[in-house]
Each structure stands twice: as C-alpha cells, then as structure tokens.
Write an enzyme that holds these catalytic residues in place. Sequence first.
Site, PDB file in Angstrom:
ATOM      1  N   LYS A 174     -30.298  77.344  47.144  1.00  0.00           N
ATOM      2  CA  LYS A 174     -29.202  76.699  47.865  1.00  0.00           C
ATOM      3  C   LYS A 174     -28.905  75.370  47.201  1.00  0.00           C
ATOM      4  CE  LYS A 174     -27.824  74.952  52.397  1.00  0.00           C
ATOM      5  NZ  LYS A 174     -28.191  74.834  53.816  1.00  0.00           N
ATOM      6  N   LYS A 207     -26.598  80.555  47.396  1.00  0.00           N
ATOM      7  CA  LYS A 207     -25.513  79.911  48.122  1.00  0.00           C
ATOM      8  C   LYS A 207     -25.116  78.623  47.437  1.00  0.00           C
ATOM      9  CE  LYS A 207     -24.897  77.621  52.496  1.00  0.00           C
ATOM     10  NZ  LYS A 207     -25.537  77.132  53.658  1.00  0.00           N
TER      11      LYS A 207
HETATM   12  C1  PBG Z   1     -27.524  74.178  57.486  1.00  0.00           C
HETATM   13  C2  PBG Z   1     -26.532  75.070  56.814  1.00  0.00           C
HETATM   14  C3  PBG Z   1     -25.400  74.716  56.063  1.00  0.00           C
HETATM   15  C4  PBG Z   1     -24.755  75.896  55.748  1.00  0.00           C
HETATM   16  C5  PBG Z   1     -25.522  76.936  56.263  1.00  0.00           C
HETATM   17  N1  PBG Z   1     -26.626  76.408  56.905  1.00  0.00           N
HETATM   18  C6  PBG Z   1     -24.825  73.405  55.725  1.00  0.00           C
HETATM   19  C7  PBG Z   1     -25.561  72.407  54.939  1.00  0.00           C
HETATM   20  O1  PBG Z   1     -26.576  72.693  54.283  1.00  0.00           O
HETATM   21  O2  PBG Z   1     -25.109  71.269  55.017  1.00  0.00           O
HETATM   22  C8  PBG Z   1     -23.451  76.007  54.997  1.00  0.00           C
HETATM   23  C9  PBG Z   1     -22.622  77.184  55.361  1.00  0.00           C
HETATM   24  C10 PBG Z   1     -21.197  77.079  54.983  1.00  0.00           C
HETATM   25  O3  PBG Z   1     -20.716  76.097  54.355  1.00  0.00           O
HETATM   26  O4  PBG Z   1     -20.490  78.034  55.316  1.00  0.00           O
HETATM   27  N2  PBG Z   1     -28.589  73.777  56.704  1.00  0.00           N
HETATM   28 ZN    ZN Z   2     -29.719  71.937  57.516  1.00  0.00          ZN
END
Ligand code: PBG
Ligand code: ZN
Length: 323
Positions: free
Chosen positions: A194, A248
């Site tokens: 991520k 992601k």
């Molecule tokens: C929380 C989380 C996020 C997303 C999924 N879980 C946001 C982040 O890390 O700030 C992003 C999902 C999206 O942008 O559709 N940790």
């Molecule tokens: Zn988070």
Amino acid sequence: MNVRPRINRWTQSRRNLIFDLSIKSSLVQPHFIVSGEGIDEPISSMPGINRQSVDKLIETISNDMELGICSHMLFPVVDEHDKDSYASKASDMNMPLQIAVKELKKMYGNDIVLFTDVCLCTATDHGHCGIIHEHEIDNEMSVSELCKIALSHAEAGADYVSASDMMDGRIQAIREVLESEGFVKTGILAYSVKYASSFYGPFRDAACSAPSFGDRGSHQMDVRSGYPEAILEAVTDEGEGADIIMIKPSLTYLDVVRQVSDVVSRPVAIFNVSGEYSMVISATPDDASRKKMVREIFHSFKRAGADVIVSYHTREAVTKDWL
Ligand code: PBG
Ligand code: ZN
C-alpha cells in the site's frame, strides 16, 4: 498455525470470488457505514457512493445481492465525539460496522462474502493509522489495538478482516489472536503493498479520516519504491498468514501487481481507489463513455494478475450489464 489454505475454499461464495476467472465474479463493492437511522448521505467527492446507516446499508446490500453482487467491503465512519487517541470505539461490538456484519450474516450466511476494514484512522482523534507515542506512530502499541479490532470483526462474523494499516508484523499478530480465540474460518486480507498515495483524497473525505497533522509516509510505502520492497512486503505477509495479498492503488501500480502476482502463491487483490474512481467519473459525461473506460480498466487488472478487484464501479458495472 500461520497458513490455513482452507480459508479461501470454505464457502461457495469465497470460491466464486477468488477462483472464477470472470471479471464479474471478481468484484467487491465498498460501503461506508455511519451511526444513526435512515441516513443515506451522498459523498460529494465520490458521486454515486453514499454514507449509510445500518438500515439503509442493509437495503442497499440486499439489492446488490439480488443483482449478483455477493462480495462487499465495509468501512466504518466514526462520529467525532466517539474518537479518541486509542481508537477504542473501533473494536466496540455495538458500533454500526459490527452490528451490520452480524445482521448481514444472519440474513445471507455463506452466500455473502464480507470484508471489514481493520485500521485505526477512522476512530483516532488525530486521524493516524496507529497509536501515537512520543510524537511517533508506535508499531507494537498499534498492532495490539489492530488485533482487538480484527477480533471484534471476526466475532461479528466477517469473512475477511482486512488490515489496511501497514504496521510491521500485524498479520502474524492477527492470525495468532484469531487462532487463540478459535476463529479458524476467518480470513485475513493484507494490504501488503500500500503506497502513500495521492489517490486516497475522496476516501478520506468519505471516512473523515484525514490525519490532522503530518502524513502516512512513516508506514505506507514510498511511491518511488521499486519491486524489491513490494515483493518483500507481499512475501512477508504471506509468510505471516495472509489469505489474500492486496496491492493499492491500482492504475499507477499495475507493473507491481504483475511482479507480486508472479511471486506469491496466495490470491492477489487490487484496490481501484477513491481518487481513481472520481477521476473516471469526472472524465466520462455519459454511460457509454464510462462503460468503455471501466471495462478497459478492469481488463488491465486481470491482465496484470489480479484475482479480486475492489472497485467503487462495481454496482454500476453489474447493474448496467457492462461486463
Ligand atoms: C484506511 C484506508 C484508506 C483507504 C482504505 N483504507 C485510506 C488511507 O490510507 O488514508 C483508501 C481507499 C480509497 O482511497 O478508496 N487506512
Ligand atoms: Zn488507516
């Protein structure tokens, strides 16, 4: 025991999601859950996606189930007055997410696949994904809170607890907690790769989870990082017991999806994130143009090696028979 290969085979609906090669059966629809009743509130930065209270969410998911959308990912949105520095409400069995999971499992049992987001950022008053100790996100303190959250989701009946936090060692810790409490059918989806991406903006509006200071650079991956670190993260989570490996965002990391899916032996998921969704919506004035763009995007995910696709486009693509 770290690895339980049976988890992904346990139900027909899990097998359809993970092993069928068609795009339609690979899709997962995300949802945002708020407290209250009768709430069905559009999110301005994500046209077509709403924040919903449990009653409205259940109506929406019931319609989705009739359309053949059987896999759903639930994100909690926590009221400001319920937030604190430990994200204590995130593991509360009386919160809307836990109630919704219990209710949906009562209604649909093994016909539904429910993923629940396990992170701290929606329930911390500072919006960070971890516990802050001496001005830094403390890894071990954060992992122990994540375990409590994952356990509460497993108790409610989630199919896959989905760790989106990026702390080190959390998959192993969650697996151990699930094992020790007897949850041998509950899967773990690891957000293994991520990135600290600029494409999460609309999600943070939707979930009210933007950090009040600083950024997520100390835990999410640097967007300049190459394949070795992506593979290290994926292989580590696989060894710790992840049942599904997530990458992601999606569109800017298809090369990483290919590299990772060539190396891991667990199924690979891709998250077509909020900023990517909003870009497509604003670039397509009509259904016909959006259909073409979404299909092209979904095919690129499959070509890169994704088994599971989490996308806000799911409902429209299935409803309008785009696939
Ligand atoms: C929380 C989380 C996020 C997303 C999924 N879980 C946001 C982040 O890390 O700030 C992003 C999902 C999206 O942008 O559709 N940790
Ligand atoms: Zn988070």
